[in-house]
Scaffold this motif. Structure first.
Motif, PDB file in Angstrom:
ATOM      1  N   CYS A   1       3.221   0.312   6.009  1.00  0.00           N
ATOM      2  CA  CYS A   1       2.243  -0.772   5.887  1.00  0.00           C
ATOM      3  C   CYS A   1       0.819  -0.232   6.016  1.00  0.00           C
ATOM      4  O   CYS A   1      -0.076  -0.585   5.229  1.00  0.00           O
TER       5      CYS A   1
ATOM      6  N   ARG B   1      -1.144  -2.651   3.746  1.00  0.00           N
ATOM      7  CA  ARG B   1      -0.452  -3.931   3.873  1.00  0.00           C
ATOM      8  C   ARG B   1      -0.456  -4.406   5.320  1.00  0.00           C
ATOM      9  O   ARG B   1      -0.505  -3.590   6.253  1.00  0.00           O
TER      10      ARG B   1
ATOM     11  N   ALA C   1       4.135  -7.906   4.353  1.00  0.00           N
ATOM     12  CA  ALA C   1       4.727  -6.788   3.620  1.00  0.00           C
ATOM     13  C   ALA C   1       6.185  -7.012   3.212  1.00  0.00           C
ATOM     14  O   ALA C   1       6.631  -6.395   2.237  1.00  0.00           O
TER      15      ALA C   1
END
Length: 376
Positions: free
Chosen positions: A53, A58, A63
């Motif tokens: 992530c 993200r 995510a």
């Protein structure tokens, strides 16, 4: 923890604990009574998810909608973060089974986050296929009429089934013969003739063994030599898998090996104050309880020393024990009790019938007299 228990957690790039992850792993370790090794495996999986992530810009709460891209990242990104160029003939850096293990840990964390109101409920729809019993045929809905929800993971990789085979008696004898100490011979016998798991074996205390014909002095009503397999916290990280304690009888070979091991152990003054059954006798720290890794190292060395055609794991000795029980006529519930399974059906993967037992099963089929007459 102040109680003495330990668990694994996840920290961010600033070495601060990630609160929601830490809460989940503590609940897993202490609320659900999972082993420390379980929180380690889940922490590693969640850590990889959070690392992906961060490196792809993200937020972990949103995510999950791109979980397919996470799978690609796992396939072709090494642990140091260096990418591997995907293409024909390029081997993934992680196997399908390893990726599925990581995904299972991430799904567990995300489900907990939804329950704890740390993530939106839509996350469940992104990681699971949700349905209820109304989708089933009437015959499969049951008579209660209650609405029940079903979950199926959306993302998983197909992996080849690799059933664990049993260690044959010949292989066990070969391992036994190349042992260089009474302790190592005892380890081979406790795995192959008592069916203990590695965590159960390395967590045994001397007080768990009751070796007299009448064990009333131990306040134990069970007659004959036996060992109590108990789930408890251990300083070496060992833990019994089953929450239910069980008793396993010990035969004369194990008793003889125990006598020889106790004589060998008296030569180590450092081990006198340790209640663990198996301790380090030949490497530092002397007298400390053996670890799971030490059992693995021992078997790797024994397999090389015995010049076996294939490597044998400690768990294959447990399979050999279960198969020998079945070959000798033990009922499925007896095998269940000795292995410490919750259900008799759980013992079925451990049963590997010998060729002699398969032959005997065929020979037991009666031959119709009419067939004999026609043949003559």
């Amino acid at each position: 923890m102040p109680s003495g228990g330990s668990y694994w957690t996840v920290v961010d790039d600033d070495y601060d604990v990630v609160p929601v992850v830490d809460s989940y792993l503590r609940e897993l370790r202490f609320g659900r009574d999972r082993a420390e090794s379980t929180t380690k495996a889940y922490a590693v999986s969640i850590g990889l998810f959070l690392r992906w992530c961060t490196r792809t810009g993200r937020q972990w709460r949103t995510a999950p909608r791109d979980m397919g891209l996470f799978i690609v990242w796992l396939k072709y990104t090494r642990i140091d973060g260096a990418p591997v160029v995907a293409g024909p003939g390029v081997e993934p850096v992680r196997s399908a089974s390893r990726i599925n293990q990581i995904l299972a840990g991430v799904r567990g964390f995300l489900s907990y986050a939804v329950i704890a109101k740390e993530a939106s409920g839509v996350v469940l729809e992104q990681i699971y296929e949700l349905a209820d019993t109304r989708d089933l045929p009437l015959a499969a809905q049951g008579e209660s009429g209650h609405l029940r929800y079903r979950l199926r993971a959306r993302h998983s990789l197909r992996q080849p089934t690799t059933p664990v085979d049993r260690a044959t008696d010949h292989e066990i004898v070969s391992l036994f013969r190349v042992c260089r100490s009474a302790r190592d011979r005892l380890i081979v016998l406790l795995l192959s003739r008592a069916g203990l798991r590695r965590g159960e074996l390395t967590g045994l205390r001397r007080s768990d063994l009751h070796l007299l014909p009448d064990n009333a002095k131990h306040h134990c009503l069970i007659l004959g030599a036996h060992v109590h397999v108990v789930r408890r916290e251990n300083s070496n990280g060992a833990v019994a898998k089953s929450r239910q304690s069980r008793t396993v009888p010990l035969d004369f070979l194990v008793l003889l090996a125990l006598d020889l091991y106790y004589l060998e152990r008296t030569g180590s003054p450092q081990s006198r104050s340790c209640d663990f059954l198996l301790v380090n006798l030949f490497r530092d720290p002397l007298g400390a309880p053996m670890t799971l890794g030490a059992i693995n190292e021992l078997f790797a060395a024994l397999c090389v020393r015995a010049n076996l055609d294939r490597p044998i794991s400690p768990h294959q000795c447990r399979h050999g024990f279960a198969s020998n029980l079945a070959d000798s006529g033990a009922a499925l519930d007896e095998i269940q009790g000795l292995l410490g399974h919750a259900s008799p059906t759980s013992a079925q993967p451990y049963l590997h019938p010998s060729n002699e037992r398969l032959r005997a099963a065929v020979d037991r089929i009666p031959t119709p007299s009419s067939l004999i007459g026609d043949h003559s």
